[in-house]
Design an enzyme around this catalytic site. Structure first.
Site, PDB file in Angstrom:
ATOM      1  CE  LYS A 272     -17.779   8.089   9.762  1.00 41.66           C
ATOM      2  NZ  LYS A 272     -17.347   6.699   9.430  1.00 41.66           N
TER       3      LYS A 272
ATOM      4  CB  CYS B 267     -15.036   7.423   6.581  1.00 38.53           C
ATOM      5  SG  CYS B 267     -15.020   6.158   5.269  1.00 38.53           S
TER       6      CYS B 267
ATOM      7  CD  GLU C  99     -13.760   5.647   9.580  1.00 34.05           C
ATOM      8  OE1 GLU C  99     -13.708   5.347   8.359  1.00 34.05           O
ATOM      9  OE2 GLU C  99     -14.836   5.765  10.190  1.00 34.05           O
TER      10      GLU C  99
HETATM   11  C1  ACM Z   1     -17.100   4.665   6.567  1.00 36.82           C
HETATM   12  O1  ACM Z   1     -17.638   5.690   6.959  1.00 36.82           O
HETATM   13  N1  ACM Z   1     -16.133   4.088   7.229  1.00 36.82           N
HETATM   14  C2  ACM Z   1     -17.525   4.041   5.307  1.00 36.82           C
END
Ligand code: ACM
Length: 269
Positions: free
Chosen positions: A113, A146, A43
């Site tokens: 995300k 993530c 990420e």
């Molecule tokens: C995250 O979502 N970077 C912990």
């Protein structure tokens, strides 16, 4: 049996605010590692993680046709491979914690995300589209970033959409994801390529240490490759994505993870 591919996770330590350096680190790791069909990068791999303001996130964010994605397209074209990488995306005036999927030099799409973690909620706008699945030269890939992992619905909906391999770009700071990944693979009978970052970032009074231990797990929950917790590494495994199409489970193969679900009996809002 389908076609075997080599899947790889690129574990690295991005330096905050140094996109060219971070891109070079990623490319060097890819070039030094074993050849692979599919590379998953962490990420926000080009910019780092611990932002201190929206302005800072906006300044480091790039459009999908910006220099970072263009450079990855060149690598993907040269190596005729698939690359999935997390990046801070600027689209109009909006900043997303995004990822890009590139296959043989072509951008197939982005995923923004949807489950933002902790202070990410201050810097980024959450995505409003479901995590997608793309047919690629490396199989049917489901995309996630993530913290999406802690909502099992993410992996489940990617599996229901036909994903064979979950491509998971991460900057993990909690300690459970690598263990949970094994269970996500078993309950959905999919592969996962989890690319996490390493190192510690201290900025604006916040210090976060990232947990490394990138992993490649098969549909039976077997760890096919695992990286150390604190060192940069490219891990890889030869896998057959078509193994994920068989959803039977148990000695007599009577049960089927897809068909035995009881959606009518689960909670419905
Ligand atoms: C995250 O979502 N970077 C912990």
């Amino acid at each position: 049996m389908g076609c075997m591919i080599v899947a790889a996770a690129v574990q690295m330590e991005p330096v905050f605010g140094q996109p060219q350096h971070n891109l070079q680190t990623a490319v060097d790791l890819i070039e030094a590692g074993p050849p692979a069909n599919l590379y998953v990068l962490p990420e926000l791999f080009h910019c780092g993680y611990v932002f201190t303001s929206q302005e800072e996130a906006a300044a480091l964010a790039e459009p999908v046709d910006g220099p970072t994605v263009s450079a990855l397209q060149e690598v993907s074209a040269q190596r005729q491979c698939t690359i999935f990488a997390g990046f801070a995306e600027r689209a109009d005036q909006t900043i997303y914690n995004s990822s890009v999927l590139i296959d043989q030099g072509q951008v197939l799409g982005t995923y923004r995300k949807i489950h933002l973690f902790d202070k990410e909620t201050l810097w980024f706008t959450p995505g409003s589209a479901p995590p997608p699945v793309y047919q690629t030269s490396s199989g049917r890939l489901g995309l996630m970033i993530c913290f999406d992992w802690i909502f099992p619905e993410t992996a489940r909906s990617l599996m229901l959409n036909g994903a064979q391999i979950l491509c998971h770009s991460a900057n993990l700071v909690l300690q459970w994801c690598q263990k949970a990944t094994v269970i996500r693979c078993v309950e959905n009978h999919v592969f996962t390529v989890l690319a996490n970052r390493i190192g510690t970032e201290s900025r604006g009074g916040d210090t976060l240490t990232f947990t490394g231990a990138s992993t490649i797990v098969d549909p039976k929950g077997q760890v096919q490759a695992a990286a150390p917790e604190t060192e940069a590494a490219v891990i890889s495994a030869q896998i057959d994505p078509a193994l994920a199409d068989d959803k039977t489970i148990g000695p007599s193969k009577i049960n089927n993870l897809l068909h035995d679900r009881k959606p009518d009996l689960y909670f419905q809002p």
